[in-house]
Design a protein around this motif. Sequence first.
Motif, mmCIF file in Angstrom:
data_model
loop_
_atom_site.group_PDB
_atom_site.id
_atom_site.type_symbol
_atom_site.label_atom_id
_atom_site.label_comp_id
_atom_site.label_asym_id
_atom_site.label_seq_id
_atom_site.Cartn_x
_atom_site.Cartn_y
_atom_site.Cartn_z
ATOM 1 N N HIS A 118 -15.837 33.206 53.748
ATOM 2 C CA HIS A 118 -16.530 32.057 53.156
ATOM 3 C C HIS A 118 -16.848 31.040 54.247
ATOM 4 O O HIS A 118 -15.955 30.520 54.914
ATOM 5 N N THR A 119 -18.109 30.736 54.406
ATOM 6 C CA THR A 119 -18.532 29.822 55.483
ATOM 7 C C THR A 119 -17.943 28.431 55.322
ATOM 8 O O THR A 119 -17.685 27.741 56.308
ATOM 9 N N THR A 120 -17.683 28.017 54.054
ATOM 10 C CA THR A 120 -17.142 26.665 53.845
ATOM 11 C C THR A 120 -15.699 26.533 54.317
ATOM 12 O O THR A 120 -15.205 25.423 54.475
ATOM 13 N N LEU A 121 -15.020 27.668 54.547
ATOM 14 C CA LEU A 121 -13.641 27.633 55.016
ATOM 15 C C LEU A 121 -13.534 27.884 56.514
ATOM 16 O O LEU A 121 -12.427 27.949 57.045
ATOM 17 N N ILE A 122 -14.676 28.027 57.183
ATOM 18 C CA ILE A 122 -14.647 28.311 58.620
ATOM 19 C C ILE A 122 -15.490 27.306 59.402
ATOM 20 O O ILE A 122 -14.968 26.514 60.188
ATOM 21 N N ALA A 123 -16.815 27.347 59.208
ATOM 22 C CA ALA A 123 -17.728 26.533 60.022
ATOM 23 C C ALA A 123 -17.431 25.038 59.956
ATOM 24 O O ALA A 123 -17.370 24.372 60.997
#
Length: 209
Positions: A118-123
């Motif tokens: 999930h991009t919201t948990l990384i980027a």
Amino acid sequence: VSASHLQLAAFALGTVGWILCTVSMGIVEWRVWHVDNTTIISSGIAWVGIWKVCFISYLHVSPGYREQVCHKFSGYDSFIPHEIYAAQGLLLIAMFMGLLGLAATIFALRNVYTGITHTTLIAPFFLVGGFFYIFSGLCILIPVSWNFYSVTHNQSIAFPPSYYMPSSPAAQEAGAAIPVGIVAVILLLLSGTFSLSYRFPVTANTIMK
């Protein structure tokens, strides 16, 4: 994982930079004063830090022995120059901001290496960590530069008589804390740049999600 190699390097550099920031806070040798009167300051050298001033004296000890005399600064001391007050506050802020940057980067890397996509948990966490690193580096850069300027201009400090320190040195030079701080600034700014360069890889699975 293959898209986060720079961010892993950012974490390593940020960790070293944060450690060096903490080390520079504890080093007393921010400004090295050379004094002419060696009656009390026996070695002719005193070290001015951001929390205290220290020197070596043989005055009150047995022959063959020496004593390190230190006077800690108080928040009520009006003689402390502005650059030392600034260093006290900004380095504490830098240490806290750097710690937040490390925490954000660790969380993002944990998600990367555990397979969370999930991009919201990384980027966002890499970006937040990068901003914290850069802010921390700037908080170190200001007092390091300001104190180095004071050293190069041989600025004086009106110490009270109880400190047994002259108000002006014969000469002064930058102590070990300043180059340590400069290295910390470089590492933290690099860490921030690497963290901010993260781009979440676009794959077919990502598009479907």
